[in-house]
Design a protein around this motif. Structure first.
Motif, PDB file in Angstrom:
ATOM      1  N   LYS A 168       0.777  -1.037  -0.018  1.00  0.00           N
ATOM      2  CA  LYS A 168      -0.133  -0.251   0.135  1.00  0.00           C
ATOM      3  C   LYS A 168       0.652   1.367   0.059  1.00  0.00           C
ATOM      4  O   LYS A 168       0.454   1.883  -1.223  1.00  0.00           O
ATOM      5  N   ASP A 169       2.138   1.658   0.436  1.00  0.00           N
ATOM      6  CA  ASP A 169       3.047   2.506   0.823  1.00  0.00           C
ATOM      7  C   ASP A 169       3.404   2.896  -0.380  1.00  0.00           C
ATOM      8  O   ASP A 169       3.845   4.084  -0.909  1.00  0.00           O
ATOM      9  N   ALA A 170       4.384   1.581  -1.074  1.00  0.00           N
ATOM     10  CA  ALA A 170       4.677   1.742  -1.967  1.00  0.00           C
ATOM     11  C   ALA A 170       3.920   2.043  -3.443  1.00  0.00           C
ATOM     12  O   ALA A 170       4.510   2.982  -4.197  1.00  0.00           O
ATOM     13  N   VAL A 171       2.921   1.563  -3.537  1.00  0.00           N
ATOM     14  CA  VAL A 171       1.624   2.386  -4.543  1.00  0.00           C
ATOM     15  C   VAL A 171       1.361   3.233  -4.545  1.00  0.00           C
ATOM     16  O   VAL A 171       0.823   4.540  -5.167  1.00  0.00           O
ATOM     17  N   ASN A 172       1.004   4.076  -2.755  1.00  0.00           N
ATOM     18  CA  ASN A 172       0.886   5.438  -3.118  1.00  0.00           C
ATOM     19  C   ASN A 172       2.180   6.688  -2.741  1.00  0.00           C
ATOM     20  O   ASN A 172       1.542   7.726  -3.299  1.00  0.00           O
ATOM     21  N   VAL A 173       3.108   5.623  -2.976  1.00  0.00           N
ATOM     22  CA  VAL A 173       4.213   6.817  -3.699  1.00  0.00           C
ATOM     23  C   VAL A 173       4.573   7.010  -4.458  1.00  0.00           C
ATOM     24  O   VAL A 173       4.709   8.024  -5.669  1.00  0.00           O
ATOM     25  N   TYR A 174       3.992   5.785  -5.322  1.00  0.00           N
ATOM     26  CA  TYR A 174       4.262   5.532  -6.805  1.00  0.00           C
ATOM     27  C   TYR A 174       2.829   6.513  -7.370  1.00  0.00           C
ATOM     28  O   TYR A 174       3.295   7.267  -8.286  1.00  0.00           O
ATOM     29  N   GLY A 175       2.105   6.866  -7.252  1.00  0.00           N
ATOM     30  CA  GLY A 175       0.671   7.386  -6.951  1.00  0.00           C
ATOM     31  C   GLY A 175       1.013   8.795  -6.812  1.00  0.00           C
ATOM     32  O   GLY A 175       0.895   9.488  -7.890  1.00  0.00           O
ATOM     33  N   LEU A 176       2.017   9.110  -6.051  1.00  0.00           N
ATOM     34  CA  LEU A 176       2.736  10.727  -5.974  1.00  0.00           C
ATOM     35  C   LEU A 176       3.001  11.289  -7.642  1.00  0.00           C
ATOM     36  O   LEU A 176       2.967  12.215  -7.647  1.00  0.00           O
ATOM     37  N   ILE A 177       4.176  10.831  -7.341  1.00  0.00           N
ATOM     38  CA  ILE A 177       4.677  10.470  -8.985  1.00  0.00           C
ATOM     39  C   ILE A 177       4.382  10.513  -9.736  1.00  0.00           C
ATOM     40  O   ILE A 177       4.313  11.317 -10.473  1.00  0.00           O
ATOM     41  N   GLY A 178       2.771   9.390 -10.605  1.00  0.00           N
ATOM     42  CA  GLY A 178       2.312  10.120 -11.570  1.00  0.00           C
ATOM     43  C   GLY A 178       2.135  11.149 -11.412  1.00  0.00           C
ATOM     44  O   GLY A 178       1.237  11.880 -11.936  1.00  0.00           O
ATOM     45  N   GLU A 179       0.610  11.675 -10.401  1.00  0.00           N
ATOM     46  CA  GLU A 179       0.648  12.384 -10.223  1.00  0.00           C
ATOM     47  C   GLU A 179       1.083  13.892 -10.619  1.00  0.00           C
ATOM     48  O   GLU A 179       0.909  15.096 -11.086  1.00  0.00           O
ATOM     49  N   ALA A 180       2.220  13.586 -10.302  1.00  0.00           N
ATOM     50  CA  ALA A 180       3.133  14.602 -10.807  1.00  0.00           C
ATOM     51  C   ALA A 180       3.464  15.021 -11.517  1.00  0.00           C
ATOM     52  O   ALA A 180       3.307  16.186 -12.196  1.00  0.00           O
ATOM     53  N   GLU A 181       3.831  13.463 -12.792  1.00  0.00           N
ATOM     54  CA  GLU A 181       3.925  14.146 -14.009  1.00  0.00           C
ATOM     55  C   GLU A 181       3.048  13.916 -14.173  1.00  0.00           C
ATOM     56  O   GLU A 181       2.850  14.606 -15.378  1.00  0.00           O
ATOM     57  N   ALA A 182       2.311  13.991 -14.439  1.00  0.00           N
ATOM     58  CA  ALA A 182       0.589  14.267 -15.232  1.00  0.00           C
ATOM     59  C   ALA A 182       0.783  15.693 -15.102  1.00  0.00           C
ATOM     60  O   ALA A 182      -0.415  16.384 -16.047  1.00  0.00           O
ATOM     61  N   LYS A 183       1.130  16.250 -13.764  1.00  0.00           N
ATOM     62  CA  LYS A 183       0.713  17.621 -13.834  1.00  0.00           C
ATOM     63  C   LYS A 183       1.250  18.308 -14.227  1.00  0.00           C
ATOM     64  O   LYS A 183       1.376  19.364 -15.674  1.00  0.00           O
ATOM     65  N   ALA A 184       2.523  18.262 -14.116  1.00  0.00           N
ATOM     66  CA  ALA A 184       3.518  18.141 -15.258  1.00  0.00           C
ATOM     67  C   ALA A 184       3.256  18.508 -17.028  1.00  0.00           C
ATOM     68  O   ALA A 184       3.826  19.691 -17.310  1.00  0.00           O
ATOM     69  N   HIS A 185       3.144  17.388 -17.391  1.00  0.00           N
ATOM     70  CA  HIS A 185       2.559  17.294 -19.102  1.00  0.00           C
ATOM     71  C   HIS A 185       1.374  17.690 -18.888  1.00  0.00           C
ATOM     72  O   HIS A 185       1.199  17.241 -20.198  1.00  0.00           O
ATOM     73  N   ASN A 186       1.043  17.949 -18.186  1.00  0.00           N
ATOM     74  CA  ASN A 186      -0.769  18.766 -18.713  1.00  0.00           C
ATOM     75  C   ASN A 186      -1.788  17.409 -19.237  1.00  0.00           C
ATOM     76  O   ASN A 186      -2.562  17.480 -20.243  1.00  0.00           O
ATOM     77  N   LYS A 187      -1.141  16.239 -18.353  1.00  0.00           N
ATOM     78  CA  LYS A 187      -2.147  14.858 -18.668  1.00  0.00           C
ATOM     79  C   LYS A 187      -2.527  14.453 -17.758  1.00  0.00           C
ATOM     80  O   LYS A 187      -2.708  14.683 -16.520  1.00  0.00           O
ATOM     81  N   SER A 188      -3.800  13.116 -17.852  1.00  0.00           N
ATOM     82  CA  SER A 188      -5.191  13.086 -16.398  1.00  0.00           C
ATOM     83  C   SER A 188      -3.485  11.167 -16.839  1.00  0.00           C
ATOM     84  O   SER A 188      -2.604  11.135 -17.283  1.00  0.00           O
ATOM     85  N   ILE A 189      -3.807  11.242 -15.575  1.00  0.00           N
ATOM     86  CA  ILE A 189      -2.832  10.177 -14.672  1.00  0.00           C
ATOM     87  C   ILE A 189      -2.369   8.819 -15.230  1.00  0.00           C
ATOM     88  O   ILE A 189      -1.761   8.104 -15.370  1.00  0.00           O
ATOM     89  N   LYS A 190      -3.567   8.486 -15.948  1.00  0.00           N
ATOM     90  CA  LYS A 190      -4.002   7.192 -17.148  1.00  0.00           C
ATOM     91  C   LYS A 190      -3.264   7.360 -18.082  1.00  0.00           C
ATOM     92  O   LYS A 190      -3.176   6.175 -18.923  1.00  0.00           O
ATOM     93  N   GLU A 191      -3.125   9.055 -18.982  1.00  0.00           N
ATOM     94  CA  GLU A 191      -2.386   9.294 -20.275  1.00  0.00           C
ATOM     95  C   GLU A 191      -0.826   8.972 -19.614  1.00  0.00           C
ATOM     96  O   GLU A 191      -0.247   9.046 -20.841  1.00  0.00           O
ATOM     97  N   ILE A 192      -0.582   8.300 -18.446  1.00  0.00           N
ATOM     98  CA  ILE A 192       1.087   9.238 -17.972  1.00  0.00           C
ATOM     99  C   ILE A 192       1.866   7.819 -18.649  1.00  0.00           C
ATOM    100  O   ILE A 192       1.519   6.194 -17.743  1.00  0.00           O
ATOM    101  N   HIS A 193       2.552   7.456 -19.073  1.00  0.00           N
ATOM    102  CA  HIS A 193       3.803   6.354 -19.106  1.00  0.00           C
ATOM    103  C   HIS A 193       4.949   6.808 -19.262  1.00  0.00           C
ATOM    104  O   HIS A 193       5.891   7.472 -19.321  1.00  0.00           O
TER     105      HIS A 193
END
Length: 417
Positions: A127-152
Protein backbone atom coordinates in the motif's frame (compact mmCIF):
# COMPACT_ATOMS: atom_id res chain seq x y z
CA UNK A 1 9.05 7.94 21.34
CA UNK A 2 11.02 6.12 18.63
CA UNK A 3 11.89 8.84 16.11
CA UNK A 4 13.61 8.67 12.72
CA UNK A 5 15.19 11.92 11.56
CA UNK A 6 16.43 12.34 7.96
CA UNK A 7 19.01 15.05 7.29
CA UNK A 8 18.61 16.10 3.64
CA UNK A 9 21.34 18.73 3.32
CA UNK A 10 22.28 17.18 -0.03
CA UNK A 11 18.76 16.52 -1.21
CA UNK A 12 17.03 13.17 -1.41
CA UNK A 13 16.99 10.27 -3.84
CA UNK A 14 15.55 6.80 -3.59
CA UNK A 15 18.85 4.89 -3.62
CA UNK A 16 20.38 7.24 -1.04
CA UNK A 17 17.34 6.93 1.26
CA UNK A 18 17.51 3.14 0.95
CA UNK A 19 21.23 3.20 1.77
CA UNK A 20 20.92 5.37 4.86
CA UNK A 21 18.02 3.30 6.21
CA UNK A 22 19.75 -0.03 5.64
CA UNK A 23 22.60 1.16 7.88
CA UNK A 24 20.11 1.35 10.76
CA UNK A 25 19.45 -2.40 10.59
CA UNK A 26 21.40 -4.86 12.72
CA UNK A 27 21.86 -7.18 9.73
CA UNK A 28 21.77 -5.09 6.54
CA UNK A 29 23.07 -7.90 4.29
CA UNK A 30 20.01 -9.98 5.16
CA UNK A 31 17.82 -7.18 3.83
CA UNK A 32 19.72 -7.17 0.51
CA UNK A 33 19.22 -10.92 0.18
CA UNK A 34 15.54 -10.61 1.05
CA UNK A 35 15.10 -7.84 -1.50
CA UNK A 36 16.84 -9.74 -4.30
CA UNK A 37 14.68 -12.80 -3.55
CA UNK A 38 11.58 -10.74 -4.40
CA UNK A 39 12.58 -11.24 -8.03
CA UNK A 40 11.54 -7.80 -9.24
CA UNK A 41 11.89 -8.15 -13.04
CA UNK A 42 15.44 -7.43 -14.27
CA UNK A 43 16.46 -5.89 -10.91
CA UNK A 44 19.40 -6.73 -8.65
CA UNK A 45 20.41 -4.73 -5.58
CA UNK A 46 24.08 -4.43 -4.63
CA UNK A 47 25.21 -2.94 -1.31
CA UNK A 48 28.71 -1.47 -1.26
CA UNK A 49 30.88 0.74 0.94
CA UNK A 50 31.35 4.36 -0.17
CA UNK A 51 33.44 7.24 1.15
CA UNK A 52 32.58 10.94 0.72
CA UNK A 53 34.76 13.69 2.21
CA UNK A 54 36.31 11.12 4.52
CA UNK A 55 32.96 9.79 5.77
CA UNK A 56 32.32 6.09 5.23
CA UNK A 57 28.77 5.07 4.40
CA UNK A 58 26.74 2.81 2.13
CA UNK A 59 25.86 3.10 -1.54
CA UNK A 60 23.04 0.98 -2.96
CA UNK A 61 23.46 0.12 -6.63
CA UNK A 62 20.20 -0.73 -8.37
CA UNK A 63 21.13 -2.80 -11.41
CA UNK A 64 18.64 -2.93 -14.30
CA UNK A 65 19.47 -5.69 -16.78
CA UNK A 66 22.98 -5.77 -15.31
CA UNK A 67 23.60 -2.01 -15.67
CA UNK A 68 23.31 0.89 -13.25
CA UNK A 69 21.29 3.66 -14.83
CA UNK A 70 22.88 7.07 -15.36
CA UNK A 71 21.58 10.62 -15.67
CA UNK A 72 22.94 13.98 -16.76
CA UNK A 73 23.16 17.36 -15.07
CA UNK A 74 23.53 20.39 -17.32
CA UNK A 75 24.57 23.82 -16.12
CA UNK A 76 23.73 27.02 -17.95
CA UNK A 77 26.66 29.43 -18.26
CA UNK A 78 26.35 33.21 -18.38
CA UNK A 79 26.44 33.18 -22.19
CA UNK A 80 23.56 30.65 -22.13
CA UNK A 81 25.66 28.00 -23.87
CA UNK A 82 24.90 24.51 -22.59
CA UNK A 83 27.84 22.48 -21.29
CA UNK A 84 27.31 18.88 -20.32
CA UNK A 85 28.78 17.70 -17.08
CA UNK A 86 30.32 14.30 -16.75
CA UNK A 87 27.71 11.64 -17.54
CA UNK A 88 27.36 9.81 -14.24
CA UNK A 89 24.84 8.70 -11.62
CA UNK A 90 24.36 11.49 -9.08
CA UNK A 91 21.37 10.49 -7.05
CA UNK A 92 18.40 8.26 -7.75
CA UNK A 93 17.70 8.15 -11.50
CA UNK A 94 14.10 8.74 -12.38
CA UNK A 95 11.78 7.45 -15.03
CA UNK A 96 11.74 10.83 -16.79
CA UNK A 97 15.53 11.14 -17.16
CA UNK A 98 17.47 10.54 -20.34
CA UNK A 99 18.62 6.95 -20.71
CA UNK A 100 21.57 5.62 -22.63
CA UNK A 101 20.62 1.95 -22.65
CA UNK A 102 18.49 1.98 -25.77
CA UNK A 103 15.25 0.88 -24.08
CA UNK A 104 12.09 2.38 -25.49
CA UNK A 105 9.35 0.37 -23.75
CA UNK A 106 6.97 2.17 -21.44
CA UNK A 107 4.84 1.23 -18.44
CA UNK A 108 1.55 2.66 -17.24
CA UNK A 109 0.84 3.41 -13.59
CA UNK A 110 -1.60 0.48 -13.47
CA UNK A 111 1.13 -1.86 -14.74
CA UNK A 112 3.50 -0.58 -12.05
CA UNK A 113 0.84 -1.22 -9.41
CA UNK A 114 0.45 -4.76 -10.74
CA UNK A 115 4.18 -5.35 -10.33
CA UNK A 116 4.18 -4.01 -6.76
CA UNK A 117 1.03 -5.90 -5.72
CA UNK A 118 2.51 -9.11 -7.14
CA UNK A 119 5.53 -9.00 -4.83
CA UNK A 120 5.83 -11.17 -1.73
CA UNK A 121 5.86 -8.27 0.74
CA UNK A 122 3.48 -7.26 3.58
CA UNK A 123 0.19 -5.64 2.60
CA UNK A 124 1.15 -2.39 4.31
CA UNK A 125 4.39 -2.19 2.32
CA UNK A 126 2.45 -2.75 -0.91
CA UNK A 127 0.00 0.00 0.00
CA UNK A 128 2.80 2.42 0.90
CA UNK A 129 4.71 1.70 -2.32
CA UNK A 130 1.62 2.12 -4.50
CA UNK A 131 0.75 5.39 -2.75
CA UNK A 132 4.28 6.75 -3.20
CA UNK A 133 4.24 5.91 -6.89
CA UNK A 134 0.83 7.54 -7.07
CA UNK A 135 2.43 10.81 -5.93
CA UNK A 136 5.02 10.49 -8.71
CA UNK A 137 2.34 9.73 -11.29
CA UNK A 138 0.22 12.68 -10.17
CA UNK A 139 3.23 14.99 -10.46
CA UNK A 140 4.14 13.73 -13.92
CA UNK A 141 0.54 14.14 -15.06
CA UNK A 142 0.53 17.71 -13.79
CA UNK A 143 3.87 18.50 -15.45
CA UNK A 144 2.69 17.20 -18.84
CA UNK A 145 -0.91 18.43 -18.52
CA UNK A 146 -2.33 14.93 -18.95
CA UNK A 147 -4.53 12.65 -16.91
CA UNK A 148 -2.74 10.16 -14.70
CA UNK A 149 -4.05 7.32 -16.90
CA UNK A 150 -2.27 8.84 -19.90
CA UNK A 151 1.11 8.95 -18.17
CA UNK A 152 3.62 6.28 -19.23
CA UNK A 153 7.03 5.76 -17.66
CA UNK A 154 10.23 4.74 -19.45
CA UNK A 155 10.95 1.07 -18.77
CA UNK A 156 14.47 1.28 -17.33
CA UNK A 157 13.77 4.26 -15.09
CA UNK A 158 10.50 2.66 -13.99
CA UNK A 159 12.18 -0.50 -12.72
CA UNK A 160 14.93 1.52 -11.06
CA UNK A 161 12.37 3.69 -9.25
CA UNK A 162 10.18 0.70 -8.30
CA UNK A 163 13.22 -0.87 -6.66
CA UNK A 164 13.96 2.34 -4.72
CA UNK A 165 10.36 2.82 -3.62
CA UNK A 166 9.78 -0.79 -2.59
CA UNK A 167 13.15 -0.94 -0.81
CA UNK A 168 12.53 2.20 1.23
CA UNK A 169 8.98 1.12 2.11
CA UNK A 170 10.29 -2.27 3.28
CA UNK A 171 12.95 -0.60 5.44
CA UNK A 172 10.50 1.85 7.01
CA UNK A 173 8.29 -1.12 7.89
CA UNK A 174 11.22 -2.96 9.48
CA UNK A 175 12.48 0.07 11.44
CA UNK A 176 8.89 0.91 12.44
CA UNK A 177 9.43 4.39 13.96
CA UNK A 178 6.66 6.15 15.87
CA UNK A 179 7.49 9.37 14.08
CA UNK A 180 9.49 10.39 11.01
CA UNK A 181 10.95 13.88 10.60
CA UNK A 182 13.12 15.39 7.89
CA UNK A 183 15.13 18.55 7.49
CA UNK A 184 14.18 21.15 4.87
CA UNK A 185 15.20 19.68 1.51
CA UNK A 186 18.13 20.98 -0.55
CA UNK A 187 17.02 20.69 -4.18
CA UNK A 188 20.22 21.86 -5.93
CA UNK A 189 20.39 24.31 -8.82
CA UNK A 190 21.12 24.58 -12.53
CA UNK A 191 19.55 22.29 -15.10
CA UNK A 192 19.07 18.57 -15.72
CA UNK A 193 18.88 16.75 -19.05
CA UNK A 194 15.74 14.61 -19.25
CA UNK A 195 13.98 12.57 -21.90
CA UNK A 196 11.92 15.62 -22.87
CA UNK A 197 14.83 18.07 -23.01
CA UNK A 198 16.71 20.29 -20.58
CA UNK A 199 14.73 21.27 -17.50
CA UNK A 200 15.42 23.59 -14.56
CA UNK A 201 16.28 22.18 -11.14
CA UNK A 202 14.16 21.14 -9.38
CA UNK A 203 12.47 19.37 -12.28
CA UNK A 204 8.74 20.18 -12.64
CA UNK A 205 7.61 16.85 -11.17
CA UNK A 206 9.89 17.28 -8.16
CA UNK A 207 8.75 20.86 -7.63
CA UNK A 208 5.10 19.75 -7.72
CA UNK A 209 5.65 16.97 -5.18
CA UNK A 210 7.50 19.35 -2.83
CA UNK A 211 4.59 21.78 -2.59
CA UNK A 212 4.15 22.82 1.08
CA UNK A 213 7.45 21.09 1.95
CA UNK A 214 10.26 23.41 3.17
CA UNK A 215 12.97 23.32 0.50
CA UNK A 216 15.77 25.53 -0.76
CA UNK A 217 18.31 25.94 -3.55
CA UNK A 218 22.02 26.65 -3.14
CA UNK A 219 25.37 27.01 -4.87
CA UNK A 220 25.72 23.34 -5.77
CA UNK A 221 24.91 22.74 -9.43
CA UNK A 222 22.91 19.62 -10.13
CA UNK A 223 19.70 17.80 -9.32
CA UNK A 224 19.98 16.92 -5.63
CA UNK A 225 16.34 15.98 -5.08
CA UNK A 226 14.64 13.64 -7.52
CA UNK A 227 10.92 12.87 -7.93
CA UNK A 228 11.30 9.51 -6.19
CA UNK A 229 13.19 11.05 -3.26
CA UNK A 230 10.67 13.87 -3.00
CA UNK A 231 7.70 11.48 -3.08
CA UNK A 232 9.18 9.21 -0.39
CA UNK A 233 9.82 12.17 1.91
CA UNK A 234 6.40 13.71 1.23
CA UNK A 235 4.66 10.43 1.98
CA UNK A 236 6.52 9.32 5.10
CA UNK A 237 7.69 12.49 6.89
CA UNK A 238 5.32 13.77 9.57
CA UNK A 239 7.14 17.10 9.73
CA UNK A 240 10.01 19.03 8.14
CA UNK A 241 12.04 20.96 10.69
CA UNK A 242 15.26 21.05 12.68
CA UNK A 243 16.27 17.88 14.48
CA UNK A 244 14.25 17.45 17.70
CA UNK A 245 15.77 16.80 21.10
CA UNK A 246 16.41 13.06 21.03
CA UNK A 247 18.77 10.42 22.37
CA UNK A 248 20.33 8.99 19.21
CA UNK A 249 20.95 5.26 19.16
CA UNK A 250 21.89 4.63 15.50
CA UNK A 251 23.20 6.79 12.63
CA UNK A 252 23.16 5.88 8.95
CA UNK A 253 24.95 7.42 5.95
CA UNK A 254 23.47 6.87 2.49
CA UNK A 255 25.88 7.94 -0.25
CA UNK A 256 25.31 9.19 -3.79
CA UNK A 257 27.72 8.59 -6.66
CA UNK A 258 28.91 12.10 -7.42
CA UNK A 259 31.55 14.01 -5.49
CA UNK A 260 30.91 17.57 -4.31
CA UNK A 261 32.75 19.90 -1.91
CA UNK A 262 30.12 18.78 0.62
CA UNK A 263 29.67 15.12 1.54
CA UNK A 264 27.05 13.79 -0.89
CA UNK A 265 24.90 11.82 1.55
CA UNK A 266 21.66 11.58 3.45
CA UNK A 267 22.17 11.08 7.17
CA UNK A 268 19.61 9.25 9.31
CA UNK A 269 19.30 9.43 13.09
CA UNK A 270 17.25 6.84 14.96
CA UNK A 271 16.59 7.30 18.66
CA UNK A 272 14.22 8.23 21.43
CA UNK A 273 12.69 11.67 21.22
CA UNK A 274 12.06 13.43 24.52
CA UNK A 275 8.40 13.91 25.25
CA UNK A 276 7.05 17.42 24.91
CA UNK A 277 6.76 19.44 28.11
CA UNK A 278 6.37 23.15 28.40
CA UNK A 279 5.23 25.83 30.83
CA UNK A 280 1.78 27.30 30.40
CA UNK A 281 -0.08 29.97 32.31
CA UNK A 282 -3.57 29.81 33.72
CA UNK A 283 -5.11 33.26 33.98
CA UNK A 284 -8.17 32.98 36.23
CA UNK A 285 -10.92 35.36 37.31
CA UNK A 286 -14.27 35.07 39.12
CA UNK A 287 -17.39 36.70 37.65
CA UNK A 288 -20.82 37.25 39.24
CA UNK A 289 -22.23 40.16 37.22
CA UNK A 290 -22.08 39.09 33.58
CA UNK A 291 -24.79 37.42 31.50
CA UNK A 292 -24.27 34.06 29.85
CA UNK A 293 -24.14 35.76 26.45
CA UNK A 294 -21.43 38.18 27.63
CA UNK A 295 -19.34 35.35 29.10
CA UNK A 296 -19.71 33.33 25.90
CA UNK A 297 -18.61 36.34 23.83
CA UNK A 298 -15.56 36.90 26.06
CA UNK A 299 -14.42 33.27 25.81
CA UNK A 300 -14.83 33.40 22.03
CA UNK A 301 -12.64 36.52 21.85
CA UNK A 302 -9.92 34.82 23.92
CA UNK A 303 -9.93 31.68 21.77
CA UNK A 304 -9.87 33.66 18.53
CA UNK A 305 -6.78 35.51 19.76
CA UNK A 306 -4.78 32.30 20.23
CA UNK A 307 -5.52 31.06 23.75
CA UNK A 308 -4.50 27.44 24.26
CA UNK A 309 -7.86 26.82 25.91
CA UNK A 310 -10.64 28.72 27.65
CA UNK A 311 -13.19 27.12 29.94
CA UNK A 312 -15.69 28.09 32.63
CA UNK A 313 -16.53 26.57 36.00
CA UNK A 314 -19.65 27.15 38.08
CA UNK A 315 -18.73 28.42 41.56
CA UNK A 316 -20.33 29.96 44.65
CA UNK A 317 -18.95 33.37 45.54
CA UNK A 318 -19.24 35.62 48.58
CA UNK A 319 -22.70 36.07 50.04
CA UNK A 320 -23.54 32.70 48.39
CA UNK A 321 -23.91 34.27 44.98
CA UNK A 322 -23.67 31.83 42.05
CA UNK A 323 -20.80 32.83 39.79
CA UNK A 324 -18.52 31.73 36.98
CA UNK A 325 -14.77 31.16 37.08
CA UNK A 326 -13.14 31.86 33.71
CA UNK A 327 -9.81 30.13 33.05
CA UNK A 328 -7.68 31.20 30.11
CA UNK A 329 -4.67 29.00 29.28
CA UNK A 330 -1.89 30.68 27.30
CA UNK A 331 1.85 30.73 26.67
CA UNK A 332 3.96 32.86 28.99
CA UNK A 333 5.00 35.12 26.13
CA UNK A 334 1.33 36.00 25.52
CA UNK A 335 0.49 36.88 29.12
CA UNK A 336 0.19 40.66 28.67
CA UNK A 337 -2.00 40.29 25.60
CA UNK A 338 -4.50 38.06 27.39
CA UNK A 339 -4.52 40.12 30.57
CA UNK A 340 -5.61 43.13 28.48
CA UNK A 341 -8.29 41.08 26.73
CA UNK A 342 -9.66 39.66 30.00
CA UNK A 343 -9.90 43.11 31.58
CA UNK A 344 -11.48 44.55 28.43
CA UNK A 345 -14.13 41.89 27.80
CA UNK A 346 -15.06 40.88 31.37
CA UNK A 347 -16.13 42.81 34.46
CA UNK A 348 -13.38 41.39 36.68
CA UNK A 349 -11.16 43.68 38.71
CA UNK A 350 -8.42 41.11 39.27
CA UNK A 351 -6.79 38.12 37.58
CA UNK A 352 -4.87 35.28 39.24
CA UNK A 353 -1.88 33.64 37.55
CA UNK A 354 -0.85 30.00 37.92
CA UNK A 355 2.21 28.43 36.25
CA UNK A 356 1.63 24.84 35.13
CA UNK A 357 3.69 22.10 33.53
CA UNK A 358 1.96 20.71 30.46
CA UNK A 359 2.88 17.34 28.97
CA UNK A 360 1.61 16.77 25.46
CA UNK A 361 1.67 14.29 22.64
CA UNK A 362 3.45 15.19 19.42
CA UNK A 363 0.77 16.23 16.96
CA UNK A 364 0.50 16.16 13.20
CA UNK A 365 -2.33 16.91 10.80
CA UNK A 366 -2.51 15.41 7.32
CA UNK A 367 -5.11 15.54 4.60
CA UNK A 368 -6.53 12.27 3.34
CA UNK A 369 -8.56 11.71 0.22
CA UNK A 370 -11.83 9.79 0.40
CA UNK A 371 -14.79 9.09 -1.83
CA UNK A 372 -16.71 11.68 0.20
CA UNK A 373 -14.05 14.36 -0.19
CA UNK A 374 -10.82 15.53 1.44
CA UNK A 375 -10.71 15.45 5.24
CA UNK A 376 -8.08 16.28 7.85
CA UNK A 377 -6.79 13.51 10.10
CA UNK A 378 -5.23 14.50 13.42
CA UNK A 379 -2.41 12.19 14.52
CA UNK A 380 -0.82 12.21 17.98
CA UNK A 381 2.22 10.25 19.19
CA UNK A 382 4.12 9.81 22.43
CA UNK A 383 4.44 7.87 25.68
CA UNK A 384 4.27 4.62 23.73
CA UNK A 385 0.83 5.32 22.28
CA UNK A 386 -0.64 6.79 19.11
CA UNK A 387 -4.06 8.29 18.42
CA UNK A 388 -5.96 9.35 15.32
CA UNK A 389 -9.04 11.54 15.03
CA UNK A 390 -10.94 12.92 12.06
CA UNK A 391 -11.39 16.70 12.08
CA UNK A 392 -14.90 17.54 13.27
CA UNK A 393 -15.27 20.65 11.08
CA UNK A 394 -14.57 18.57 7.97
CA UNK A 395 -16.98 15.86 9.13
CA UNK A 396 -19.69 18.46 9.70
CA UNK A 397 -19.09 20.04 6.29
CA UNK A 398 -19.37 16.69 4.49
CA UNK A 399 -22.43 15.73 6.54
CA UNK A 400 -24.25 18.84 5.36
CA UNK A 401 -23.13 18.37 1.75
CA UNK A 402 -24.08 14.67 1.57
CA UNK A 403 -27.07 14.75 3.92
CA UNK A 404 -25.54 12.01 6.06
CA UNK A 405 -24.99 11.59 9.78
CA UNK A 406 -21.54 12.01 11.37
CA UNK A 407 -21.58 8.33 12.28
CA UNK A 408 -22.21 7.27 8.68
CA UNK A 409 -19.41 9.50 7.39
CA UNK A 410 -16.90 8.27 9.97
CA UNK A 411 -17.70 4.65 9.16
CA UNK A 412 -17.29 5.17 5.42
CA UNK A 413 -14.04 7.16 5.67
CA UNK A 414 -12.42 4.80 8.18
CA UNK A 415 -13.06 1.90 5.79
CA UNK A 416 -10.99 3.70 3.14
CA UNK A 417 -8.01 4.67 5.32
Amino acid sequence: MKTLYLECNMGAAGDMLMATLVELLDQPDEFVNEFNNLNIPNIKLIKEESTKCGIVGTHMRVMVNGEEEVSEDVNVQENNDLHEHEHEHTHDNEHDHDHSHGHHSHSSLSHIEEIINGLDIPAKVKKDAVNVYGLIGEAEAKAHNKSIKEIHFHEVGTMDAIADVVGVCMLIDKINPDRIMASPVHVGSGNVRCAHGILPVPAPATAYILREVPSYSGNIKGELCTPTGAALLKYFADDFDAMPIMKTQKIGYGMGNKDFPVANCIRAFLGEEEQKMDDVLELVCNIDDMTAEEIGFATEILMNNGALDVYTTNINMKKNRPGTMITCMCKNIDKEKFLKLIFKYTTTLGVREYICKRYGLTRNVKTIESSLGDISLKESYGYGISKEKLEYEDLARIAKEKNLSLKEIKKEILKEI
